[in-house]
Write an enzyme that holds these catalytic residues in place. Structure first.
Site, short mmCIF file in Angstrom:
data_model
loop_
_atom_site.label_atom_id
_atom_site.label_comp_id
_atom_site.label_asym_id
_atom_site.label_seq_id
_atom_site.Cartn_x
_atom_site.Cartn_y
_atom_site.Cartn_z
N ARG A 163 0.86 -1.17 0.00
CA ARG A 163 0.00 0.00 0.00
C ARG A 163 0.90 1.23 0.00
O ARG A 163 2.02 1.19 0.51
CB ARG A 163 -0.90 0.01 1.24
CG ARG A 163 -1.79 -1.22 1.39
CD ARG A 163 -2.56 -1.16 2.69
NE ARG A 163 -3.44 -2.32 2.86
CZ ARG A 163 -3.11 -3.44 3.51
NH1 ARG A 163 -1.89 -3.55 4.05
NH2 ARG A 163 -3.97 -4.43 3.62
N LYS A 187 -1.65 -2.45 8.07
CA LYS A 187 -2.87 -2.04 8.76
C LYS A 187 -2.94 -2.65 10.14
O LYS A 187 -2.57 -3.81 10.34
CB LYS A 187 -4.10 -2.46 7.94
CG LYS A 187 -4.41 -1.56 6.76
CD LYS A 187 -5.73 -1.93 6.14
CE LYS A 187 -6.14 -0.94 5.06
NZ LYS A 187 -7.47 -1.27 4.48
N HIS A 258 -2.15 1.98 -6.10
CA HIS A 258 -3.02 0.83 -5.84
C HIS A 258 -3.20 -0.02 -7.10
O HIS A 258 -3.44 -1.23 -7.01
CB HIS A 258 -4.37 1.28 -5.29
CG HIS A 258 -4.84 0.45 -4.13
ND1 HIS A 258 -4.15 0.36 -2.94
CD2 HIS A 258 -5.91 -0.37 -4.00
CE1 HIS A 258 -4.78 -0.45 -2.12
NE2 HIS A 258 -5.85 -0.92 -2.74
N ARG A 261 -0.48 -2.37 -6.97
CA ARG A 261 -0.79 -3.41 -5.97
C ARG A 261 -1.71 -4.46 -6.59
O ARG A 261 -1.50 -5.68 -6.43
CB ARG A 261 -1.43 -2.76 -4.74
CG ARG A 261 -1.85 -3.73 -3.64
CD ARG A 261 -2.29 -2.92 -2.42
NE ARG A 261 -3.02 -3.70 -1.43
CZ ARG A 261 -2.44 -4.43 -0.47
NH1 ARG A 261 -1.12 -4.49 -0.41
NH2 ARG A 261 -3.16 -5.10 0.40
N HIS A 284 -3.52 -9.06 3.77
CA HIS A 284 -4.97 -9.14 3.95
C HIS A 284 -5.30 -9.97 5.18
O HIS A 284 -4.78 -11.08 5.34
CB HIS A 284 -5.65 -9.78 2.74
CG HIS A 284 -5.77 -8.86 1.57
ND1 HIS A 284 -5.98 -9.31 0.28
CD2 HIS A 284 -5.72 -7.50 1.49
CE1 HIS A 284 -6.05 -8.27 -0.54
NE2 HIS A 284 -5.90 -7.17 0.16
N TYR A 293 -9.22 -11.20 -6.62
CA TYR A 293 -8.26 -11.26 -7.72
C TYR A 293 -8.42 -12.55 -8.53
O TYR A 293 -8.05 -12.59 -9.70
CB TYR A 293 -6.83 -11.15 -7.19
CG TYR A 293 -6.56 -9.81 -6.55
CD1 TYR A 293 -6.43 -8.66 -7.34
CD2 TYR A 293 -6.46 -9.67 -5.17
CE1 TYR A 293 -6.20 -7.43 -6.76
CE2 TYR A 293 -6.22 -8.43 -4.58
CZ TYR A 293 -6.10 -7.31 -5.39
OH TYR A 293 -5.89 -6.09 -4.81
#
Length: 327
Positions: A163, A187, A258, A261, A284, A293
């Site tokens: 990110r 995150k 992004h 990414r 994730h 994806y």
């Protein structure tokens, strides 16, 4: 009512019941316990401020709100023209806020229990083809420090799927050129190790040797990617770098960090990488976030099949192809 609960209730009554004070407490929780990013904290605080204004206009107390008021708020969100994804995020913010307030005994019950979030619409992520990605990363640059930095930045984004917030937060010591790995804080303050490809490592090495020393005006700045004043590069500046490289490579508008990414994940899956591995590399928490994806790769596979296999085309198309072959 137990003495302990009575004590907590009495303590809560000592506070002014304005919601902004409790939003501040929630922000402290986000910073301390969740390790949330500044961007996440800002979004949550804005959501709660808008919610507080909604309640104030209707004379409702945030700590005594009922389902009727909550449903009215949800209706107002949907009527405002916001996307379902944005509405779902705002409801998620309320859910987290009230959960913490209940946990810390500021309210006697959690009013969000039983309130359903609107289902967000899902858009398939945009991504570059491998040729486009190579064109972007391989754009010719000079030997100026900012150009060397920008090449390394684009290469690292595509090689790692980071990110943009994770990229600009990288310090020099977090990238190990020997082991070809980088330690990333993602995150929720969670740390993961990502693999850095050889092309990206080479660009980072050249940047550290020839570019970064000429940008490092401030002694002791640990950031890997520096701005022209010697400070840490911002998210916004990193986005500007990618956009400038997009123009240089002659690619269409809409290419962002992004996008790289998304391209990273899609190309890994196209190459046969395991879904769980891609999940880990992307950071994730849920496999569901990574599975989108697979839908992208399935759509591309279907397109390739329909274009390449003679029996996949319509009868009229197949007939035209046979006529052409006979000539």
């Amino acid at each position: 009512m137990s003495p302990r609960w009575m004590l907590f209730t009495e303590q809560a009554r000592c506070y002014t019941r304005r919601m902004d004070q409790f939003i501040e407490r929630f922000v402290i929780y986000l910073k301390g316990e969740r390790g949330a990013s500044p961007h996440t904290i800002s979004a949550y605080a804005a959501d709660l401020a808008a919610y507080a204004e909604f309640l104030e206009d209707r004379g409702c107390a945030w700590d005594a709100v009922d389902r009727v008021a909550l449903r009215a708020y949800l209706s107002a969100l949907q009527a405002s023209g916001l996307s379902r994804r944005t509405c779902a995020r705002k409801v998620s913010t309320l859910r987290s806020f009230y959960k913490v307030m209940f946990r810390d005994k500021y309210i006697a019950r959690d009013p969000m229990l039983g309130i359903r979030s609107p289902k967000p619409e899902y858009h398939l992520p945009s991504f570059l083809s491998p040729v486009q990605a190579e064109t972007l990363a391989g754009a010719q640059v000079g030997d100026e420090p900012q150009e060397l930095r920008d090449r390394a930045l684009v290469e690292v984004l595509y090689a790692t799927g980071l990110r943009v917030s994770e990229l600009v937060s990288l310090d020099v010591g977090q990238v190990d050129l020997g082991s070809r790995e980088a330690v990333v804080r993602g995150k929720g303050g969670k740390t993961r190790v990502v693999i850095v490809g050889e092309a990206a490592l080479h660009s980072v090495r050249i940047y550290q040797e020839r570019g970064r020393p000429r940008l490092a005006h401030r002694s002791g700045e640990p950031a890997l990617f520096l701005n022209r004043f010697g400070g840490r590069l911002s998210d916004r500046s990193a986005r500007s770098v990618v956009n400038a490289w997009r123009k240089r490579a002659g690619l269409p508008e809409g290419v962002s960090p992004h996008t790289l990414r998304h391209s990273f994940a899609t190309h890994l899956l196209d190459g046969g990488a395991d879904l769980r591995v891609v999940q880990e590399l992307l950071g994730h928490q849920s496999l569901n976030s990574t599975q989108i994806y697979t839908h992208v790769t399935q759509i591309e596979s279907r397109k390739a099949y329909q274009m390449a296999h003679p029996r996949a085309r319509s009868m009229s198309e197949a007939g035209e192809a046979l006529k052409t072959d006979a000539l």
